[in-house]
Design an enzyme around this catalytic site. Sequence first.
Site, PDB file in Angstrom:
ATOM      1  N   LYS A  80     -47.969  19.347 -22.990  1.00 29.23           N
ATOM      2  CA  LYS A  80     -49.009  18.322 -23.138  1.00 29.23           C
ATOM      3  C   LYS A  80     -48.723  17.568 -24.428  1.00 29.23           C
ATOM      4  O   LYS A  80     -48.114  18.113 -25.353  1.00 29.23           O
ATOM      5  CB  LYS A  80     -50.382  18.996 -23.238  1.00 29.23           C
ATOM      6  CG  LYS A  80     -51.545  18.100 -22.930  1.00 29.23           C
ATOM      7  CD  LYS A  80     -51.953  18.230 -21.469  1.00 29.23           C
ATOM      8  CE  LYS A  80     -53.219  17.471 -21.160  1.00 29.23           C
ATOM      9  NZ  LYS A  80     -53.681  17.746 -19.798  1.00 29.23           N
ATOM     10  N   VAL A 184     -62.562  11.017 -13.574  1.00 25.99           N
ATOM     11  CA  VAL A 184     -62.571  12.020 -12.494  1.00 25.99           C
ATOM     12  C   VAL A 184     -63.972  12.136 -11.900  1.00 25.99           C
ATOM     13  O   VAL A 184     -64.164  12.086 -10.688  1.00 25.99           O
ATOM     14  CB  VAL A 184     -62.113  13.410 -13.014  1.00 25.99           C
ATOM     15  CG1 VAL A 184     -62.276  14.461 -11.920  1.00 25.99           C
ATOM     16  CG2 VAL A 184     -60.668  13.358 -13.505  1.00 25.99           C
ATOM     17  N   ALA A 185     -64.965  12.293 -12.776  1.00 29.48           N
ATOM     18  CA  ALA A 185     -66.291  12.675 -12.279  1.00 29.48           C
ATOM     19  C   ALA A 185     -66.991  11.549 -11.520  1.00 29.48           C
ATOM     20  O   ALA A 185     -67.822  11.833 -10.656  1.00 29.48           O
ATOM     21  CB  ALA A 185     -67.158  13.175 -13.424  1.00 29.48           C
TER      22      ALA A 185
HETATM   23  N1  LIG Z   1     -57.806  12.600 -15.125  1.00 24.72           N
HETATM   24  C1  LIG Z   1     -57.243  13.596 -14.456  1.00 24.72           C
HETATM   25  O1  LIG Z   1     -56.545  13.399 -13.467  1.00 24.72           O
HETATM   26  C2  LIG Z   1     -57.492  15.013 -14.905  1.00 24.72           C
HETATM   27  C3  LIG Z   1     -56.748  16.040 -14.320  1.00 24.72           C
HETATM   28  C4  LIG Z   1     -57.031  17.347 -14.679  1.00 24.72           C
HETATM   29  C5  LIG Z   1     -57.988  17.624 -15.613  1.00 24.72           C
HETATM   30  N2  LIG Z   1     -58.693  16.596 -16.185  1.00 24.72           N
HETATM   31  C6  LIG Z   1     -59.704  16.945 -17.156  1.00 24.72           C
HETATM   32  O2  LIG Z   1     -60.985  16.524 -16.665  1.00 24.72           O
HETATM   33  C7  LIG Z   1     -61.803  16.084 -17.764  1.00 24.72           C
HETATM   34  C8  LIG Z   1     -62.240  14.632 -17.542  1.00 24.72           C
HETATM   35  O3  LIG Z   1     -61.086  13.821 -17.450  1.00 24.72           O
HETATM   36  P1  LIG Z   1     -61.216  12.239 -17.207  1.00 24.72           P
HETATM   37  O4  LIG Z   1     -59.844  11.777 -16.943  1.00 24.72           O
HETATM   38  O5  LIG Z   1     -62.283  11.972 -16.240  1.00 24.72           O
HETATM   39  O6  LIG Z   1     -61.643  11.771 -18.648  1.00 24.72           O
HETATM   40  P2  LIG Z   1     -62.576  10.532 -19.058  1.00 24.72           P
HETATM   41  O7  LIG Z   1     -62.351  10.308 -20.507  1.00 24.72           O
HETATM   42  O8  LIG Z   1     -62.419   9.398 -18.119  1.00 24.72           O
HETATM   43  O9  LIG Z   1     -64.039  11.120 -18.821  1.00 24.72           O
HETATM   44  C9  LIG Z   1     -64.631  12.040 -19.651  1.00 24.72           C
HETATM   45  C10 LIG Z   1     -66.081  11.610 -19.812  1.00 24.72           C
HETATM   46  O10 LIG Z   1     -66.754  12.603 -20.567  1.00 24.72           O
HETATM   47  C11 LIG Z   1     -67.630  11.965 -21.482  1.00 24.72           C
HETATM   48  N3  LIG Z   1     -67.927  12.911 -22.549  1.00 24.72           N
HETATM   49  C12 LIG Z   1     -67.158  13.275 -23.619  1.00 24.72           C
HETATM   50  N4  LIG Z   1     -67.802  14.183 -24.366  1.00 24.72           N
HETATM   51  C13 LIG Z   1     -68.984  14.419 -23.757  1.00 24.72           C
HETATM   52  C14 LIG Z   1     -70.088  15.272 -24.034  1.00 24.72           C
HETATM   53  N5  LIG Z   1     -70.114  16.062 -25.098  1.00 24.72           N
HETATM   54  N6  LIG Z   1     -71.152  15.258 -23.181  1.00 24.72           N
HETATM   55  C15 LIG Z   1     -71.149  14.449 -22.106  1.00 24.72           C
HETATM   56  N7  LIG Z   1     -70.135  13.616 -21.797  1.00 24.72           N
HETATM   57  C16 LIG Z   1     -69.077  13.613 -22.610  1.00 24.72           C
HETATM   58  C17 LIG Z   1     -66.895  10.722 -21.903  1.00 24.72           C
HETATM   59  O11 LIG Z   1     -67.767   9.744 -22.429  1.00 24.72           O
HETATM   60  C18 LIG Z   1     -66.252  10.293 -20.580  1.00 24.72           C
HETATM   61  O12 LIG Z   1     -67.088   9.420 -19.847  1.00 24.72           O
HETATM   62  C19 LIG Z   1     -60.953  16.299 -19.013  1.00 24.72           C
HETATM   63  O13 LIG Z   1     -61.193  17.582 -19.545  1.00 24.72           O
HETATM   64  C20 LIG Z   1     -59.523  16.255 -18.486  1.00 24.72           C
HETATM   65  O14 LIG Z   1     -58.597  16.932 -19.307  1.00 24.72           O
HETATM   66  C21 LIG Z   1     -58.468  15.306 -15.856  1.00 24.72           C
HETATM   67  C1  LIG Z   2     -50.192  15.393 -15.269  1.00 28.31           C
HETATM   68  C2  LIG Z   2     -51.580  14.950 -15.397  1.00 28.31           C
HETATM   69  C3  LIG Z   2     -52.110  14.366 -14.218  1.00 28.31           C
HETATM   70  C4  LIG Z   2     -52.308  15.928 -16.168  1.00 28.31           C
HETATM   71  C5  LIG Z   2     -53.803  15.994 -16.083  1.00 28.31           C
HETATM   72  N1  LIG Z   2     -54.397  15.233 -17.128  1.00 28.31           N
HETATM   73  C6  LIG Z   2     -54.178  17.459 -16.142  1.00 28.31           C
HETATM   74  O1  LIG Z   2     -54.742  17.926 -17.088  1.00 28.31           O
HETATM   75  O2  LIG Z   2     -53.898  18.153 -15.198  1.00 28.31           O
END
Ligand SMILES: NC(=O)c1ccc[n+]([C@@H]2O[C@H](COP(=O)([O-])OP(=O)(O)OC[C@H]3O[C@@H](n4cnc5c(N)ncnc54)[C@H](O)[C@@H]3O)[C@@H](O)[C@H]2O)c1
Ligand SMILES: CC(C)C[C@H](N)C(=O)O
Length: 364
Positions: A80, A184-185
């Site tokens: 990472k 994501v959410a």
């Molecule tokens: N994007 C991906 O494909 C992916 C893949 C695997 C894991 N993840 C994980 O999923 C999580 C979300 O990823 P994302 O890409 O949606 O990120 P993002 O930054 O788009 O969304 C995260 C959201 O969380 C909010 N946030 C931050 N701190 C907060 C708190 N204390 N309380 C409430 N809300 C809060 C932010 O304002 C933001 O809207 C992360 O932990 C990321 O590592 C993402």
């Molecule tokens: C390779 C990526 C899509 C990684 C992603 N942010 C994860 O935590 O899985």
Amino acid sequence: MKIFDKMEEHDYEQLVFCQDKNSGLKAIICIHDTTLGPALGGTRMWNYDTEEEAIEDAIRLGRGMTYKNAAAGLNLGGGKTVIIGDPLKDKNEEMFRAFGRFIQGLNGRYITAEDVGTTVADMDLIHEETDFVTGISPAFGSSGNPSPVTAYGCYIGIKAAALEAFGDDSLEGKTITVQGVGNVAYTLCEYLHKEGAKLIVTDINKEAVDRAVNDFGAVAVEPDDIYSQEADIFAPCAMGAIINDDTIPQLKVKAVAGSANNQLKEERHGDELEARGIVYAPDFVINSGGVINVADELYGYNNERAMKRVETIYDSITRIFEISKRDGIPSYQAADRMAEERIERVHKSRSQFLRNEHNIISRR
Ligand SMILES: NC(=O)c1ccc[n+]([C@@H]2O[C@H](COP(=O)([O-])OP(=O)(O)OC[C@H]3O[C@@H](n4cnc5c(N)ncnc54)[C@H](O)[C@@H]3O)[C@@H](O)[C@H]2O)c1
Ligand SMILES: CC(C)C[C@H](N)C(=O)O
């Protein structure tokens, strides 16, 4: 901080500190383990308070990718990057190009993609300098933004967790709390809403909350109030370490299943969930849809093939609950075991000498 002690603790291979004064780039690439193949893991851009905090995040996230990629059956190791800076203010073209050149210098040991704070446009800039980047624009024949696919994997993982917690995987009428309504959410909420779940959401970003309220009829609560809601399932989708000594006693849900990385502050918090009878869908399995999707680019992206693989998340989560019951261990340990055993098996089979390295992944 004693960096080598830290690296020895979980056997990290390499930490790379990248600095470019011209663009303001300060990045830390963590390559945790390359037993299964090159380390694939996203780049997070975040305004860390201290350098120690950034290093901690890089190494925790890098190790998580080793487990995620192994559990997903990918021939990839884990790594990472964190870039220190405010993603809303500090980005520039030169920064991502400089970063791309550092990645190129690693000659394939590390491949990047999106994470919190980085976008497809950032990946396209990195791609100007290196091929060791995924999640770039579909115009390049790539898979684009991984978040919607992560959301889909997370959705089917929540259904598998519901089956374990309630004996039925339907989410209709279930109340689900969602922490963070980002990339994501938002899509996850869309799936949950379509299935008839009631949503309670929070975010530190008011616009993100308003969108979920308007689009899905979600009820909004303050960030600190999300843990104590009367609900069936809690989906953490923001930052890590949110399952901890303060939050566990507040939880009234029967299951924790969401996309955030490193949800357990410490392993003992997974034991605590188990002791309270709260079903926990291990984070690195339920959120593996994105990496499964971007990893497919390394073979020449095929959406159908990638989505088929993402759908196996349901069975993986179900299998983890089976192992957990069979071996009398909490689900987080069962997931770790599944990943570690695969790494060990592949490591053993690779001990045979092979003159030409058949398994090197061909690039686009
Ligand atoms: N994007 C991906 O494909 C992916 C893949 C695997 C894991 N993840 C994980 O999923 C999580 C979300 O990823 P994302 O890409 O949606 O990120 P993002 O930054 O788009 O969304 C995260 C959201 O969380 C909010 N946030 C931050 N701190 C907060 C708190 N204390 N309380 C409430 N809300 C809060 C932010 O304002 C933001 O809207 C992360 O932990 C990321 O590592 C993402
Ligand atoms: C390779 C990526 C899509 C990684 C992603 N942010 C994860 O935590 O899985």
